[in-house]
Enzyme design. Structure first.
Site, mmCIF file in Angstrom:
data_model
loop_
_atom_site.group_PDB
_atom_site.id
_atom_site.type_symbol
_atom_site.label_atom_id
_atom_site.label_comp_id
_atom_site.label_asym_id
_atom_site.label_seq_id
_atom_site.Cartn_x
_atom_site.Cartn_y
_atom_site.Cartn_z
ATOM 1 N N GLN A 280 3.057 0.528 6.075
ATOM 2 C CA GLN A 280 3.454 1.032 5.838
ATOM 3 C C GLN A 280 4.538 1.404 4.336
ATOM 4 O O GLN A 280 5.426 0.111 4.613
ATOM 5 C CB GLN A 280 5.277 1.667 7.599
ATOM 6 C CG GLN A 280 4.207 1.838 7.840
ATOM 7 C CD GLN A 280 2.650 3.588 8.444
ATOM 8 O OE1 GLN A 280 3.425 4.319 9.007
ATOM 9 N NE2 GLN A 280 1.788 3.138 8.298
ATOM 10 N N ALA B 102 8.985 9.612 14.627
ATOM 11 C CA ALA B 102 7.823 8.623 14.098
ATOM 12 C C ALA B 102 7.801 8.611 12.844
ATOM 13 O O ALA B 102 8.825 9.174 11.558
ATOM 14 C CB ALA B 102 6.787 9.266 14.316
ATOM 15 N N HIS B 103 6.529 7.851 11.988
ATOM 16 C CA HIS B 103 6.891 8.138 10.668
ATOM 17 C C HIS B 103 6.512 9.401 9.780
ATOM 18 O O HIS B 103 5.640 10.097 10.156
ATOM 19 C CB HIS B 103 5.610 7.529 9.845
ATOM 20 C CG HIS B 103 4.123 7.458 10.506
ATOM 21 N ND1 HIS B 103 2.998 6.112 9.899
ATOM 22 C CD2 HIS B 103 3.815 8.096 11.808
ATOM 23 C CE1 HIS B 103 1.660 6.846 10.641
ATOM 24 N NE2 HIS B 103 2.121 8.175 11.230
ATOM 25 N N ASN B 104 6.835 10.273 8.853
ATOM 26 C CA ASN B 104 6.745 10.722 7.817
ATOM 27 C C ASN B 104 7.806 12.003 8.872
ATOM 28 O O ASN B 104 7.393 12.846 7.965
ATOM 29 C CB ASN B 104 5.311 11.606 7.213
ATOM 30 C CG ASN B 104 4.674 9.914 6.808
ATOM 31 O OD1 ASN B 104 4.214 9.316 7.985
ATOM 32 N ND2 ASN B 104 5.026 10.166 5.942
#
Length: 341
Positions: A196, A237-239
């Protein structure tokens, strides 16, 4: 801690009805009010509690003043006034010394004026702490992260590398900011980790609750807008992008690459599937599952309330039969239409 009622009226910018010299040493709920304290009436349905109040004063609207037997602060928005009042009585426990001897602060970190770092905290190389930042006991801020002026990390917060936290932001114990997003690619035999490479960027005046996790972006950044408020035990979560002033109650789960607009509200236990867009000003009621993007702002709800086990089992059986019933109904409608022609 004690204030005069007149001092409180001045600080809150509201009208005083009563003795300005009356001492106030705390806040109490209207239903369990105590002498020497101030309470509030947020809704007329609780008016009957005014009659027997033991509080020294009550925050209420002008319309309710006639029902109040004690001194009052007059506000068009009593609950908001109460919220601002709590800041005056909230305890603050500043570190006894600017940097505790057991704290580990790398020589390459930059500390602004008035920074306080408590026992056993770690501040790594390249970290920038703005003026008045407080780092709680046992908290860790890793390489290259930046924390804006007057922000506070409570004990045992972890901020991973290269994260950005704005000014006047409060992060509660156990929160993890910037951990890896959940990204893996199958090669036919095993899962290959997708490292990431993005950051977490948190705006000004944000509050993040205990044990909440905000994952770093896979390539682009995970963003939390100014004034957003996240409760305990939330997964971002990511993004994910969270708009300014959006609020989330406990146990919300947001999957990757969701874009949540400004001024949204998500109730407890809401789940949002990945890659969706939630329009600004949308409310999602508690325990709802959002599996597609709402078409427009509004109030959305989903899920079935709890019922007696027997009722639930019968309804679950009928639910499994819905597809067959729909086909039978379509067949009957077709037969009726053909009969008319």
């Amino acid at each position: 801690m004690e204030f005069s009622l007149g001092d409180l009226a001045d600080r809150l910018g509201v009208e005083l009805s009563g003795d300005p010299r009356r001492p106030i040493h705390g806040i109490s709920a209207l239903v369990s009010s105590k002498p020497g304290t101030i309470s509030f009436l947020a809704h007329s349905r609780n008016r009957h509690h005014l009659r027997g109040t033991r509080a020294a004063a009550v925050i209420l609207t002008q319309e309710e003043r006639q029902h109040c037997p004690v001194d009052a602060l007059i506000s068009a928005t009593p609950y908001l006034c109460y919220a601002r009042l709590t800041a005056l009585f909230a305890p603050r426990f500043a570190a006894a010394e600017p940097i505790h001897p057991s704290a580990v602060v790398d020589a390459g970190a930059s500390l602004g004026p008035g920074v306080r770092i408590s026992a056993n905290a770690v501040v790594a190389d390249g970290v920038i702490l703005g003026e008045g930042v407080e780092i709680g006991a046992g908290s860790v801020v890793l390489q290259g992260s930046r924390i804006g002026a007057s922000s506070r990390l409570m004990p045992n917060v972890t901020v991973y590398h290269d994260c950005v936290i704005g000014e006047r932001t409060l992060i509660h114990s156990g929160a993890v900011i910037g951990s890896d997003g959940f990204g893996f690619a199958p090669d036919g035999k095993e899962w290959v980790k997708i490292h990431q490479l993005g950051r977490v960027v948190i705006g000004n005046d944000v509050e993040i609750g205990a044990n909440t996790c905000v994952d770093r972006g896979a390539i682009e950044d995970t963003l939390i807008g100014d004034g957003a408020k996240l409760d305990n035990l939330i997964q971002v979560a990511h993004n994910v992008k969270v708009g300014a002033r959006t609020v989330m109650a406990g146990c919300v789960g947001i999957a990757g690459s969701v874009d949540i607009g400004e001024d949204c509200a998500l109730g407890g236990g809401v789940g949002v599937a990945g890659h969706l867009n939630i329009p600004p000003g949308t409310t999602i009621m508690g325990m709802s599952l959002v599996s597609s993007s709402p078409p427009e702002p509004g109030v959305y709800a989903g899920g079935l309330p709890a019922a007696k086990r027997g009722d639930w089992q019968r309804n679950a059986l009928r639910f499994r039969q819905l597809d067959a019933l729909a086909k039978r109904l379509a067949k009957l409608e077709k037969a009726l239409e053909e009969g008319r022609t």
